[in-house]
Scaffold this motif. Structure first.
Motif, PDB file in Angstrom:
ATOM      1  N   GLU A   1       1.355   3.297   4.397  1.00 54.31           N
ATOM      2  CA  GLU A   1       1.082   3.077   2.974  1.00 54.31           C
ATOM      3  C   GLU A   1       1.492   4.297   2.146  1.00 54.31           C
TER       4      GLU A   1
ATOM      5  N   ARG B   1       5.171   4.214   1.794  1.00 55.36           N
ATOM      6  CA  ARG B   1       5.594   3.222   0.780  1.00 55.36           C
ATOM      7  C   ARG B   1       5.336   3.733  -0.630  1.00 55.36           C
ATOM      8  N   ASP B   2       4.149   4.348  -0.825  1.00 58.86           N
ATOM      9  CA  ASP B   2       3.835   4.897  -2.145  1.00 58.86           C
ATOM     10  C   ASP B   2       4.912   5.893  -2.570  1.00 58.86           C
TER      11      ASP B   2
ATOM     12  N   GLU C   1       8.288   4.529  -3.627  1.00 61.21           N
ATOM     13  CA  GLU C   1       8.339   4.016  -5.008  1.00 61.21           C
ATOM     14  C   GLU C   1       8.570   5.135  -6.017  1.00 61.21           C
TER      15      GLU C   1
ATOM     16  N   SER D   1      10.164  -9.376   6.132  1.00 60.36           N
ATOM     17  CA  SER D   1      11.165  -9.323   5.056  1.00 60.36           C
ATOM     18  C   SER D   1      12.309  -8.395   5.443  1.00 60.36           C
TER      19      SER D   1
ATOM     20  N   MET E   1       0.110  -2.749   0.092  1.00 62.23           N
ATOM     21  CA  MET E   1      -0.972  -3.053  -0.846  1.00 62.23           C
ATOM     22  C   MET E   1      -1.436  -1.771  -1.529  1.00 62.23           C
ATOM     23  N   TYR E   2      -1.691  -1.860  -2.825  1.00 65.80           N
ATOM     24  CA  TYR E   2      -2.255  -0.707  -3.531  1.00 65.80           C
ATOM     25  C   TYR E   2      -3.773  -0.749  -3.371  1.00 65.80           C
TER      26      TYR E   2
ATOM     27  N   GLN F   1       2.955  -7.514  -0.743  1.00 68.30           N
ATOM     28  CA  GLN F   1       4.340  -7.208  -1.123  1.00 68.30           C
ATOM     29  C   GLN F   1       4.394  -6.269  -2.317  1.00 68.30           C
ATOM     30  N   ARG F   2       3.248  -5.828  -2.756  1.00 62.76           N
ATOM     31  CA  ARG F   2       3.118  -4.905  -3.887  1.00 62.76           C
ATOM     32  C   ARG F   2       3.636  -5.517  -5.184  1.00 62.76           C
TER      33      ARG F   2
END
Ligand SMILES: Cc1cc2nc3c(=O)[nH]c(=O)nc-3n(C[C@H](O)[C@H](O)[C@H](O)COP(=O)(O)OP(=O)(O)OC[C@H]3O[C@@H](n4cnc5c(N)ncnc54)[C@H](O)[C@@H]3O)c2cc1C
Lengths: 788, 261
Positions: free
Chosen positions: A122, A125-126, A129, A288, B1-2, B39-40
């Motif tokens: 996570e 991923r953060d 972005e 995905s 997920m946030y 999927q944010r």
């Protein structure tokens, strides 16, 4: 009487105990102390110029260990292609660089641009972005013919065009083929698309890279069908890690279907990054990501012409195929539309003249490579569809037309450079007519019509080539690897055996079937034998599992090694029995002296080998362990005949498969139950391709079918109960087991019979429909019925 | 997920209060919302689960004979309990797979108003009433186009009331991949006329096929639809089928629904 052990027994798949009780060890189950997680920032445009990547804000985010971009891979090797095709003019194919992370440009949706390594996924991923990307979108090329037109945008600026190669086979025959087609009594022409597929193994790809600074050793755990191939490609060509410092482990793997053969950027990344940051790095693909980064399959656009004389004998076949390579050359991509496709264009028929032309094209799409069948389904589909169309045009029975043109004498040298060793095509067709109850079809059609449905029958044959070999020949054809396999048979002191094999089982059941062979040869219990596979530090250098090669190639190596074991064990036994070696016989796990009641058991001999107190040490070494490498002298050629019956709802166009029968010739069969399962699975995938699966891009290179919301996988309710038979057996003449391979047959043989059946159903309803491209979806059937 | 806050109130009033926080969002079965968050694509500040509110659970019979379904009732419960309205129970029993039916709720489905969802066609064809914490909304006013409804921010569907028809049937033609409705037609025959609602087909979401309603109100037989046709204009055109194909299916399925009534 069915046997209950050894060759020919339907032994239960022992690996299923762990698979079905949740105790399998998959790559994602591997977690190493201090592990980090990588998230790949992937391109969301199909084609673009990378102006700038600013990772400074992202690098300061919580948990970030390090962010990598293409710049970190300057000086690191390109992801290699394992096969070089030579074109019609004798020139090598165009071969673009394939960086681990994009350098300068992105070339397909999903192309990795940056990799964020962090303490948690996570956090990675953060941070991804927060990467500031400046990408200038460029026009994308998606359609193959458009990609070859003058002035088309180039996927690779440093190549002369988007043409990878223009291959002609057999080039010397071209003039004669053209002539034969010009002079034919009848020519049937068919243009068709072999639809692009996504393999979708249940387990997505995973890679865990680990580095041990103490001894400078790297380990890659990965979802692979061939760990040694990955070690060679990644170690030697990408990262420059010597083999003795690189271990590749492919533990339990949840399905491959070809897409896990290839060496992928994520594997190289995790191995590389683990060395850079001195911590383990793990990547687990989301579904995905799998859609936009696993190599896709098929994607051919073909025109085929079949010429016949006045007596309906096939006189020539000419094909022109456009084969999509995607944006980069995946490991074996160039070989699929050429040597695995062109060489099969004779099919089961004695057509004397054949010419195959293939133009391989770069586009802004995910790379395309081998998928269950790899080239042979594409060959079979076009040939068996055009024969069906010819039968219809000529008003003759499609089965009779096939029978008339069958090859009946073996060995048979085809005009496309291969030699079929054995086969009996009339026998499989006879068997098919029986098991499919073809004589009952008319009554079933009437019953369907009474319900307002159209019913169709489609039949086809197939031939395939398994166990690609021999190495010296494939080397001449452009393979950059050998295609032998290897096995080590390690007999333990108490007589139990570990067999270390180069083949990799990811659903095929090797752990059950391979011991059956050794047990049969030694006359001992199967359960005394275990198979070890998947770890380059444990097994000999083998080439892995694909192309239905495992039992034919690796199984043969195992037989050779077991023969060496038997020879040595007989020497030991002759010493223990004080008899001449020539008189020793091995039966049911007992060594005896011919014509006497003197014998020693298998376990006595194995114990003597490791506790050599009473042992001929002056003649032979202690221990009982042998390795064999086996390089086959030819491919094997499984063949068969398939029949499909469909119902079509004339109001909606929906097709349902009502019956499906398969009569295969796999040569000798080791475990009939496993073979039946392989055929079931293959037919399921073939029906998936024929009716449901469709990987589609829009004109901008956006993947339209990027999830299960739009990519239709076959489900249990889409397939009928199959009738399968493999009692027609013409054993392979050139391997010691007489086996041919069965893993891909179902996927190769089933699509044409489905489409043949749909066309037959529509014709029976008075619709003049001669072809529908796969997937034969309800909307396509409806459109065909209403436009024709 | 946030990251997000999570609350699980046990009354509607507490849920409404919890949803007053900026960017708070109600959670039904999570079958749509959770994948979107993973999927944010959605980042609610707070998730308010409705599954602990007992007054929003279950199927009962209203004073006027209608079937009343609590807004947080799962598809599986409707399938098992709405026996007073068999066509509705049958519709619920064929949504997604068992996992989806055991989590997904009628309130979530109607609030989401996916153009390919099944429930909107039943609600519209039945002239159902969507009851919220604040008001009652007639189905004819509720659906306002793809993913758009009359609901206000923070408004909760607490109950849906379905008048029970004399006869009804739902015909679903599945999209091959998702198995949502590529086209779904719900036909309901009431004493005062027939209603036909179509889902899956139109770019505007669920709609009533009024010509068919008129024809069927005069003559409730598949035959009555013979001369009618639906235009492909404004119909969804995608990988799975053209607008013309969907328009064609509307008629085929309407006939089949009438025949099955
Ligand atoms: C694999 C799969 C297959 C499916 N197949 C079908 C199908 O065939 N047909 C079909 O119709 N649907 C199908 N669905 C969708 C399913 O019915 C979902 O349950 C539904 O769309 C959403 O309901 P939910 O309770 O899960 O809502 P959630 O996902 O929890 O919420 C969806 C939205 O509704 C809001 N919401 C939830 N409850 C309320 C409420 N009571 N009041 C106000 N707002 C609320 C949420 O805030 C959110 O915006 C499928 C889903 C999946 C995952």
């Amino acid at each position: 009487m069915p046997k209950d052990s050894g060759i020919g027994a339907s032994s239960k798949r022992r690996e299923d105990v762990r698979f079905l009780t949740g105790t399998g060890q998959y790559t994602d189950d591997i977690n190493i102390h201090g592990q980090t997680y990588v998230y790949f920032l992937r391109s969301d445009v199909a084609h673009g110029k990378i102006n700038n990547i600013d990772t400074s804000a992202a690098a300061a985010m919580p948990g970030v260990v390090r962010i990598f971009t293409g710049a970190d891979f300057e000086g690191i090797g390109s992801i290699p292609c394992g096969w070089q095709v030579t074109d019609r003019h004798g020139e090598p194919m165009q071969e673009p660089a394939h960086p681990v992370l994009a350098q300068g440009k992105v070339r397909h949706v999903g192309d990795p641009i940056a990799a964020v390594v962090a303490e948690s996924l996570e956090q990675a991923r953060d941070a991804a972005e927060a990467i500031d990307l400046d990408i200038e979108e460029l026009p994308a090329v998606v359609d193959m013919k458009a990609a070859l037109s003058d002035g088309a945008t180039k996927v690779h600026d440093d190549l002369s065009s988007n043409l990878c190669y223009d291959w002609g086979f057999v080039e010397e025959n071209k003039g004669a083929v053209d002539e034969a087609i010009k002079n034919a009594a009848h020519v049937t022409t068919l243009e068709l698309v072999n639809n692009r597929l996504v393999a979708n193994p249940m387990e997505p790809r995973v890679a865990v890279g680990d580095y041990n600074r103490a001894n400078d050793e790297s380990t890659l755990f990965t979802t692979s069908q061939n760990p040694h191939v990955i070690r060679l490609l990644m170690g030697a060509f990408v990262l420059g890690i010597p083999e003795h410092k690189l271990r590749v482990v492919a533990p339990d793997v949840g399905g491959g279907f070809g897409t896990k053969i290839f060496h992928y950027a994520e594997e190289a990344f995790c191995t590389f990054a683990a060395r850079q940051i001195n911590r383990p790095v793990k990547w687990t693909a989301s579904r995905s990501e799998a859609f936009m980064s696993d190599a896709h399959g098929r994607d051919h656009v073909t025109k085929i012409e079949l010429a016949l004389d006045a007596d309906n004998n096939f006189t020539a076949v000419r094909t022109e195929t456009y084969a999509n390579m995607g944006a980069y050359l995946s490991t074996f991509a160039p070989s699929v539309p050429t040597w695995l496709h062109g060489t099969l264009m004779a099919g089961n028929y004695k057509t004397p003249l054949i010419y195959v032309n293939v133009k391989a094209v770069f586009t802004n799409t995910v790379p395309v490579d081998a998928y269950r069948g790899a080239g042979r389904p594409e060959a079979t589909y076009q040939l068996e569809r055009v024969i069906d169309k010819a039968a219809r045009e000529l008003g003759v029975d499609p089965i009779a037309l096939r029978r008339q043109n069958f090859i009946t004498e073996f060995p048979y040298a085809t005009p496309v450079a291969v030699e079929y060793d054995t086969g009996n095509y009339p026998a499989t067709m006879d068997k098919l007519e029986e098991i499919a109850d073809l004589s009952g079809f008319d009554a079933r059609r009437k019953a369907s019509e009474a319900k307002g449905k159209l019913r169709g029958l489609g039949v086809n044959c197939y031939i395939e080539a398994c166990g690609i070999a021999p190495s010296n020949l494939v080397g001449q054809l452009g393979a950059r690897a050998g295609l032998y396999d290897a096995a080590t048979v390690r007999v333990n002191a108490t007589g139990t055996i570990s067999v270390m094999v180069g083949a990799h089982s990811h659903g095929q059941g090797h752990e059950t079937a391979f011991p059956q062979v050794v047990a049969e040869m030694l006359g001992i219990d199967e359960n005394m034998i275990d198979i070890v596979h998947g770890d380059s530090s444990k097994i000999p250098f083998g080439m892995g599992t694909y192309g239905s090669r495992s039992i034919a190639v690796c199984g043969s190596a195992m037989v050779r090694a077991t023969e060496k074991i038997i020879n040595k064990a007989k020497k030991i036994a002759s010493h223990l029995l004080e008899a001449s070696e020539a008189d020793i016989e091995l039966k049911d796990g007992q060594f005896s002296v011919a014509g006497t009641d003197k014998s020693v058991a298998w376990g006595d001999v194995t114990l003597a080998a490791y506790v050599p107190h009473n042992y001929p040490l002056e003649d032979i070494e202690p221990g009982l362990e042998e390795t064999a490498f086996y390089d086959p002298s030819n491919f094997t050629y499984p063949s068969g005949a398939y029949a499909c019956e469909v119902e079509v709802d004339p109001e909606t166009g929906k097709v349902t498969i009502e019956r499906f029968a398969a009569a295969d010739d796999f040569g000798n069969v080791i475990n009939p139950m496993i073979v039946t399962g392989q055929v079931h699975g293959g037919i399921g995938q073939g029906i998936g391709q024929a009716l449901l699966e469709n990987c589609a891009y829009d004109e901008n290179g956006q993947l339209l079918s990027a999830s299960y919301m739009d990519y239709a996988m076959p489900r249990a309710s889409d397939v009928p109960f199959y009738t399968v038979d493999h009692s027609c057996q013409t054993p392979c003449t050139h391997n010691p087991l007489g086996v041919k391979g069965c893993g891909e047959a179902g996927a190769i043989g089933s699509p044409p019979s489905v489409v043949n059946a749909v066309v037959d159903a529509l014709q029976s309803g008075g619709h003049n429909v001669t072809h529908i491209d796969m997937p034969v979806s309800p909307s396509r059937v409806w459109a065909a019925m209403n436009n024709a | 997920m946030y990251n997000f806050d999570f609350e699980k109130p046990s009354t509607i009033a507490d849920a409404v209060a919890a949803l007053a926080t900026e960017d708070a969002q109600a959670l039904g079965g999570g079958q749509t919302l959770l994948p979107t968050m993973k999927q944010r694509l959605a980042s609610p500040s707070k998730i308010v689960s409705l599954s602990g509110i007992s007054e929003m659970q279950g199927v009962c019979k209203g004073d006027d004979g209608s079937v009343c379904i609590g807004g947080a009732t799962t598809h599986a419960t409707v399938a098992a309990s709405a026996s007073e309205y068999p066509a509705l129970a049958a519709l619920a029993s064929n949504i997604g797979d068992p996992a989806v039916r055991n989590r997904g709720t009628i309130g979530g489905s109607l609030a989401n108003n996916d153009p390919a969802a099944c429930y909107p066609s039943a609600a519209l064809a039945s002239g159902a009433t969507i009851v919220t914490n604040a008001r009652q909304i007639a189905a004819d006013d509720y659906f306002q186009g793809m993913f758009t409804t009359a609901l206000n921010e923070g408004e909760i569907i607490t109950e849906v009331r379905f008048p029970v028809p004399e006869a009804a049937n739902y015909q679903k033609f599945e999209q091959p991949a998702s198995r949502f409705a590529m086209v779904g037609v719900f036909v309901a025959k009431y004493a005062d006329g027939v209603r036909v609602a179509v889902t899956g087909a139109s770019e505007e979401g669920v709609f009533r096929w009024t010509e068919a309603e008129a024809a069927l109100s005069a003559d409730f037989s598949a035959h009555a639809l013979e001369g009618l046709s639906v235009s492909g204009e404004g119909m969804i055109n995608d990988l799975h089928g053209s607008g013309e194909y969907r328009a064609h299916l509307v008629k085929v399925l309407t006939k089949r629904a009438v025949a099955a009534c």
